[in-house]
Scaffold this active site. Structure first.
Site, short mmCIF file in Angstrom:
data_model
loop_
_atom_site.label_atom_id
_atom_site.label_comp_id
_atom_site.label_asym_id
_atom_site.label_seq_id
_atom_site.Cartn_x
_atom_site.Cartn_y
_atom_site.Cartn_z
N CYS A 1 0.62 -1.08 0.09
CA CYS A 1 -0.07 0.22 0.02
C CYS A 1 0.83 1.33 0.13
CB CYS A 1 -0.92 0.06 1.13
SG CYS A 1 -2.19 -1.39 1.21
N ASN B 1 -10.51 -0.13 0.17
CA ASN B 1 -8.99 -0.21 0.20
C ASN B 1 -8.30 -0.67 -1.04
OD1 ASN B 1 -6.17 -0.90 0.69
ND2 ASN B 1 -6.43 -1.42 2.58
N HIS C 1 -2.87 6.92 2.49
CA HIS C 1 -3.42 5.60 2.11
C HIS C 1 -4.89 5.42 2.74
CE1 HIS C 1 -4.38 1.45 1.15
NE2 HIS C 1 -3.84 1.19 2.45
#
Length: 331
Positions: free
Chosen positions: A115, A282, A252
């Site tokens: 990520c 996500n 993020h």
């Protein structure tokens, strides 16, 4: 930090058309819209359809970039794709992008930093351009997280979606975008967020070798809330920039509750924070460009705004960038 000579000159995004809503998920596992929103802030995610893979999403993000900005990519001399879900172990997604756009003279490689991958990719591109080794680099973050998600695991299946973002980084010594960077790694926490491959052990311990993403959400939360505020503080100190001068914080988009906790410890208002979590979930390395794009499309992000992009995730890795946004779309 060495004075940057690199500027972001274009960006594009792509999300699949298919949606996975909270109501869809409650038909799959024991959950509810209220449970998911309360714990994650997520309402829906975009899911790759049949025949759509990471390379498909990456290519569409570049197409979007070309449609929106007055740039060309025939002379790109490096392609960096951040992904944890490549179509193949090799050839890389970057090689597939190179082939699709017939970019003749380009280094092409995939980067694995989970990520944090998009900010890592931008950091590498800035270094290569500033050093003079390259002149124009295409940086892409693309993921099909739905393909590695266990939809029987309520703790993880509500989180992840698919998407892609792309940026073009070019040589410009007079108006650079990159003002500062801070990064770090805690490899001892790798077992808290992983996807198995050839080995069924990690750091000497047996792991789940299903090939699906496995996450200890509590420990990842602790890592992020402990690490990212300190990283932001170090980034601002290194650049002698005040937090009040930063227009937008773009972390993020892991989980809205995690972002709220990070903002509280960083003294950043949620009103100055951009996320893509509510309607994209996500999306790993794609989440930051998706959030930035939302800020651009709604008119929040303006020319010359100062932005902090901060990625964090599997590894455990983190990388934050302070950038000046001077990327103008076609009129």
């Amino acid at each position: 930090m060495i004075q940057s000579k690199a500027r972001i000159t274009g960006m594009g995004i792509y999300t699949p058309k298919q949606k996975l809503t909270n109501d869809h998920l409650k038909e799959m596992v024991d959950t509810s819209d209220e449970w998911i929103v309360q714990r994650t802030g997520m309402k829906e995610r975009r899911i790759a359809g049949e025949g759509e893979y990471t390379s498909t999403l990456a290519i569409q993000a570049v197409e979007n970039l070309l449609n929106r900005y007055d740039v060309k990519i025939e002379d790109v001399d490096a392609i960096i794709v951040s992904t944890t879900t490549p179509d193949h172990f090799f050839p890389s997604v970057a090689c597939q992008v190179q082939d699709y756009f017939h970019i003749d003279q380009a280094a092409a490689f995939d980067l694995s930093a989970a990520c944090a991958g998009f900010t890592y990719g931008l950091h590498v591109a800035n270094g290569l351009v500033t050093s003079g080794l390259h002149k124009k680099i295409l940086v892409i973050g693309a993921e099909v997280m739905s393909r590695i998600t266990d939809y029987t695991d309520r703790a993880t299946c509500v989180l992840f979606g698919d998407g892609a973002g792309a940026m073009l980084v070019e040589y410009d010594e007079h108006n650079p975008s990159f003002l500062g960077c801070h990064y770090g790694t805690d490899g001892s926490g790798g077992g808290n967020l992983y996807r198995s491959n050839l080995s069924n052990t990690l750091s000497g311990k047996e792991i789940n070798s299903s090939g699906n993403l496995v996450q200890n959400g509590r420990e990842v939360y602790r890592f992020a809330v402990r690490t990212i505020p300190k990283g932001v503080e170090a980034l601002l100190k290194d650049t002698s920039i005040s937090l009040s001068d930063v227009n937008w914080f773009i972390p993020h988009s892991a989980n809205l509750r995690m972002i709220e906790a990070i903002c509280a410890k960083t003294d950043v208002s949620m009103d100055k924070t951009l996320t893509s979590v509510q309607y994209c979930g996500n999306t790993s390395s794609a989440s930051i460009p998706l959030a930035l794009n939302e800020g651009i499309m709604t008119g929040k992000v303006q020319d010359n705004d100062l932005l902090i992009l901060y990625g964090f995730g599997g590894g455990l890795t983190h990388c934050g960038l302070l950038i000046k946004w001077t990327c103008k779309e076609k009129s």
